[in-house]
Design a protein around this motif. Structure first.
Motif, mmCIF file in Angstrom:
data_model
loop_
_atom_site.group_PDB
_atom_site.id
_atom_site.type_symbol
_atom_site.label_atom_id
_atom_site.label_comp_id
_atom_site.label_asym_id
_atom_site.label_seq_id
_atom_site.Cartn_x
_atom_site.Cartn_y
_atom_site.Cartn_z
ATOM 1 N N TYR A 1 0.853 -1.381 -0.008
ATOM 2 C CA TYR A 1 -0.231 -0.059 0.007
ATOM 3 C C TYR A 1 0.885 1.367 -0.065
ATOM 4 O O TYR A 1 1.987 1.334 0.531
ATOM 5 N N LEU A 2 0.242 2.381 -0.408
ATOM 6 C CA LEU A 2 0.916 3.610 -0.620
ATOM 7 C C LEU A 2 -0.021 4.672 0.022
ATOM 8 O O LEU A 2 -1.497 4.517 -0.179
ATOM 9 N N VAL A 3 0.251 5.454 0.870
ATOM 10 C CA VAL A 3 -0.550 6.509 1.531
ATOM 11 C C VAL A 3 0.120 7.834 1.072
ATOM 12 O O VAL A 3 1.288 8.161 0.967
ATOM 13 N N SER A 4 -0.968 8.814 0.479
ATOM 14 C CA SER A 4 -0.458 10.149 0.115
ATOM 15 C C SER A 4 -1.444 11.036 0.889
ATOM 16 O O SER A 4 -2.646 10.820 1.275
ATOM 17 N N GLY A 5 -0.939 12.376 0.961
ATOM 18 C CA GLY A 5 -1.674 13.232 1.777
ATOM 19 C C GLY A 5 -1.209 14.565 1.062
ATOM 20 O O GLY A 5 -0.130 14.829 0.536
ATOM 21 N N GLY A 6 -2.196 15.598 1.059
ATOM 22 C CA GLY A 6 -1.647 16.868 0.451
ATOM 23 C C GLY A 6 -2.580 18.026 0.745
ATOM 24 O O GLY A 6 -3.442 17.975 1.817
ATOM 25 N N GLU A 7 -2.594 18.937 -0.189
ATOM 26 C CA GLU A 7 -3.320 20.230 0.229
ATOM 27 C C GLU A 7 -4.930 20.314 0.153
ATOM 28 O O GLU A 7 -5.388 21.166 0.636
ATOM 29 N N ASP A 8 -5.251 19.331 -0.314
ATOM 30 C CA ASP A 8 -6.868 19.041 -0.239
ATOM 31 C C ASP A 8 -7.542 18.647 0.987
ATOM 32 O O ASP A 8 -8.605 18.051 0.925
ATOM 33 N N ARG A 9 -6.508 18.408 1.949
ATOM 34 C CA ARG A 9 -7.114 18.105 3.429
ATOM 35 C C ARG A 9 -7.425 16.718 3.478
ATOM 36 O O ARG A 9 -8.162 16.095 4.626
ATOM 37 N N VAL A 10 -7.029 15.675 2.552
ATOM 38 C CA VAL A 10 -7.262 14.380 2.635
ATOM 39 C C VAL A 10 -6.122 13.459 2.546
ATOM 40 O O VAL A 10 -4.923 13.814 1.885
ATOM 41 N N ALA A 11 -6.146 12.443 2.966
ATOM 42 C CA ALA A 11 -5.180 11.316 2.777
ATOM 43 C C ALA A 11 -5.878 10.109 2.075
ATOM 44 O O ALA A 11 -7.082 9.838 2.404
ATOM 45 N N LYS A 12 -5.008 9.534 0.935
ATOM 46 C CA LYS A 12 -5.708 8.500 0.386
ATOM 47 C C LYS A 12 -4.669 7.128 0.460
ATOM 48 O O LYS A 12 -3.521 7.327 0.352
ATOM 49 N N VAL A 13 -5.189 5.944 0.694
ATOM 50 C CA VAL A 13 -4.613 4.699 0.733
ATOM 51 C C VAL A 13 -4.892 4.145 -0.701
ATOM 52 O O VAL A 13 -6.123 3.909 -1.071
ATOM 53 N N TRP A 14 -3.727 3.699 -1.346
ATOM 54 C CA TRP A 14 -3.842 3.265 -2.494
ATOM 55 C C TRP A 14 -3.280 1.559 -2.621
ATOM 56 O O TRP A 14 -2.405 1.349 -1.481
ATOM 57 N N ASP A 15 -4.030 0.789 -3.538
ATOM 58 C CA ASP A 15 -3.526 -0.622 -3.751
ATOM 59 C C ASP A 15 -2.266 -0.786 -4.353
ATOM 60 O O ASP A 15 -2.669 -0.147 -5.827
ATOM 61 N N LEU A 16 -1.095 -0.854 -4.179
ATOM 62 C CA LEU A 16 -0.070 -0.828 -5.317
ATOM 63 C C LEU A 16 0.059 -1.984 -6.163
ATOM 64 O O LEU A 16 0.608 -2.087 -7.344
ATOM 65 N N SER A 17 -0.917 -3.133 -6.069
ATOM 66 C CA SER A 17 -1.071 -4.212 -6.839
ATOM 67 C C SER A 17 -2.042 -3.834 -8.016
ATOM 68 O O SER A 17 -1.410 -4.388 -9.324
ATOM 69 N N ASN A 18 -2.783 -2.783 -8.037
ATOM 70 C CA ASN A 18 -3.482 -2.485 -9.130
ATOM 71 C C ASN A 18 -3.994 -1.232 -9.264
ATOM 72 O O ASN A 18 -4.405 -0.501 -10.170
#
Length: 190
Positions: free
Chosen positions: A62-79
């Motif tokens: 998994y990858l987690v990203s966060g930014g200026e839109d005030r949200v964090a997103k969790v991504w599945d790196l397999s797809n």
């Protein structure tokens, strides 16, 4: 363009390269299979403003990203799919009243997975550190850090959360978790 670019490259060399820019991320992951390269590329879309921080789970799934839109997103790196968006949500309490659980009110500067991948810490310009459950997206703990949090990190054993900001105190214990406060020094050149 506020998106992540995920590229998997398979070759005879094991390598992980992360290229980070203000609005996008490129990831090249190599696996020791054969000399012929097979490239799989995902464009991870969903953020509506600049991405400020990323982290990859220890297991590499998994990858987690966060930014200026005030949200964090969790991504599945397999797809390349979005598993979860970490933001404000509503829930019904034990008295059947609807309550809103607040996410970050300002941009997120830092994200981090715990060593076991069960928790995600986010720190932002709103003066709060949020500890989220990775599997549900619910907030376990919200810590008022009194000023912006520029970087957040779990200790290897998961017992500590360190954050870099401007603080008066060095640490305190909250619900069995010790929050380490590291002094942020701003270097000014003349």
């Amino acid at each position: 363009m506020n998106q992540l670019l995920l590229t998997k490259k398979r070759s005879s060399t094991l390598a992980l390269f992360i290229c980070f820019s203000i609005v996008s991320i490129s990831i090249l992951i190599g696996f020791p299979l054969n000399v012929e390269a097979a490239i799989q590329e995902y464009t991870l879309t969903g953020h509506t403003a600049y991405i400020r921080s990323i982290d990859i789970s220890t297991d590499g799934k998994y990858l987690v990203s966060g930014g200026e839109d005030r949200v964090a997103k969790v991504w599945d790196l397999s797809n390349g799919s979005t598993l979860r968006t970490l933001t404000s949500y509503t829930e019904i309490d034990n008295k059947n009243k609807i309550r809103t659980i607040e996410g970050h009110k300002k941009e997120i500067f830092s994200v981090a997975f715990s060593q076991d991948g069960k928790l995600i810490a986010t720190g932002g310009n709103d003066g709060h550190i949020k500890i989220w459950q990775t599997d549900t997206g619910k907030i376990n703990l919200s810590i008022d850090s009194s000023s912006g949090c520029f970087s957040v990190k779990f200790s290897h054993d998961g017992k500590y959360v360190a954050d870099a900001g401007i603080y008066d105190t060095l640490h305190k214990e909250i619900n069995g978790m010790v929050l380490m406060r590291l002094l942020f020094l701003q270097m000014i050149s003349c």
